[in-house]
Scaffold this active site. Structure first.
Site, PDB file in Angstrom:
ATOM      1  N   ASP A   8      -0.021   8.388   4.485  1.00 39.37           N
ATOM      2  CA  ASP A   8      -0.322   7.668   5.727  1.00 39.37           C
ATOM      3  C   ASP A   8      -0.957   8.634   6.715  1.00 39.37           C
ATOM      4  O   ASP A   8      -0.372   9.677   7.044  1.00 39.37           O
ATOM      5  CB  ASP A   8       0.954   7.073   6.323  1.00 39.37           C
ATOM      6  CG  ASP A   8       1.511   5.931   5.481  1.00 39.37           C
ATOM      7  OD1 ASP A   8       0.850   5.552   4.495  1.00 39.37           O
ATOM      8  OD2 ASP A   8       2.592   5.426   5.821  1.00 39.37           O
ATOM      9  N   ASP A 129       2.227  -8.023   4.719  1.00 36.31           N
ATOM     10  CA  ASP A 129       3.309  -7.310   5.392  1.00 36.31           C
ATOM     11  C   ASP A 129       4.186  -8.352   6.066  1.00 36.31           C
ATOM     12  O   ASP A 129       3.698  -9.145   6.884  1.00 36.31           O
ATOM     13  CB  ASP A 129       2.753  -6.340   6.428  1.00 36.31           C
ATOM     14  CG  ASP A 129       1.780  -5.340   5.808  1.00 36.31           C
ATOM     15  OD1 ASP A 129       1.989  -4.975   4.639  1.00 36.31           O
ATOM     16  OD2 ASP A 129       0.828  -4.935   6.488  1.00 36.31           O
TER      17      ASP A 129
END
Length: 240
Positions: A8, A129
């Site tokens: 990330d 998500d």
């Protein structure tokens, strides 16, 4: 089942966020390319990269770093985070990215998904998500009134072949994935499901493999050394 170490990116660093909260950032390295090489040297067959700046702003802020990673690796790389146009998809594919992950765009711009899937086929995946079963958008900052399983069916109907399912409340908490939601998505569609969020031990990964999940993304547990990638690959190779 493919194990995807997560990288990330935020402001050029390799970080982890807890439950997608930008205020809960932990920096693990200022050299993401070195981290990528570390996972590959340990046997990683693919990498999962998220541009967290992009997820927040819609601009591909960390693209130069991602290009450096793809130029120096020989495994497939999938990238998500703020990719909301055909031009951005083309730019990433041009620098060696193998699979593009669309997120917020899936719920806010279904025509874009249709166009992208029609043009780039299996090179486009969609990230679902979810928070309490409902789709979250804009870097997880907002929750919609769309059920994740309903969006999954919609995406399959327009040709999406691969989805990444993340339970936000599990992400970064090392409390195990939301197995029931993953199973619901698997039963509702025939798409390849990549599970993300909450992986904390070998048993979690074995269970996902036994569920015939296509892949799983592992982040915090690797960075905190709760899991060792080499050992994990060895153990899961012997499962089912």
């Amino acid at each position: 089942m493919i194990l995807f170490p997560a990288i990330d990116l935020l402001n050029g660093n390799c970080v982890r966020l807890t439950q997608g909260d930008y205020a809960k950032e932990q920096i693990y390295s200022g050299n993401p390319n070195e981290i990528a090489n570390q996972w590959i040297s340990q046997g990683a067959e693919a990498l999962h990269i998220v541009d967290l700046n992009g997820a927040k702003t819609g601009k591909s802020t960390n693209q130069a770093i991602i290009q450096q990673i793809t130029s120096n690796t020989n495994v497939p790389v999938q990238v998500g985070g703020g990719i909301r146009s055909i031009e951005q998809i083309e730019d990433y594919l041009a620098i060696g990215v193998d699979r593009i992950i669309l997120g917020t765009a899936a719920i806010q711009n279904l025509p874009l998904i249709r166009h992208a899937v029609s043009t780039f086929k299996e090179k486009v995946a969609v990230s679902i998500d979810a928070r309490n079963g409902y789709v979250a958008t804009e870097g997880w900052r907002k929750t919609s009134n769309v059920l994740a399983v309903d969006l999954g069916r919609q995406l399959e109907a327009i040709g999406v072949q691969t989805i990444i399912y993340t339970d936000i409340l599990k992400d970064g908490m090392l409390q195990g994935p939301n197995f029931s939601e993953i199973e619901t998505i698997q039963k509702a569609t025939s798409m390849r499901v990549i599970a993300s969020g909450g992986i904390s031990n070998v048993e979690d990964v074995i269970k996902l493999k036994e569920m015939d999940v296509y892949g799983t993304i592992i982040g915090k547990a690797l960075y905190d050394n709760s899991l060792n990638l080499v050992e994990l690959l060895e153990v899961t190779a012997d499962v089912g």
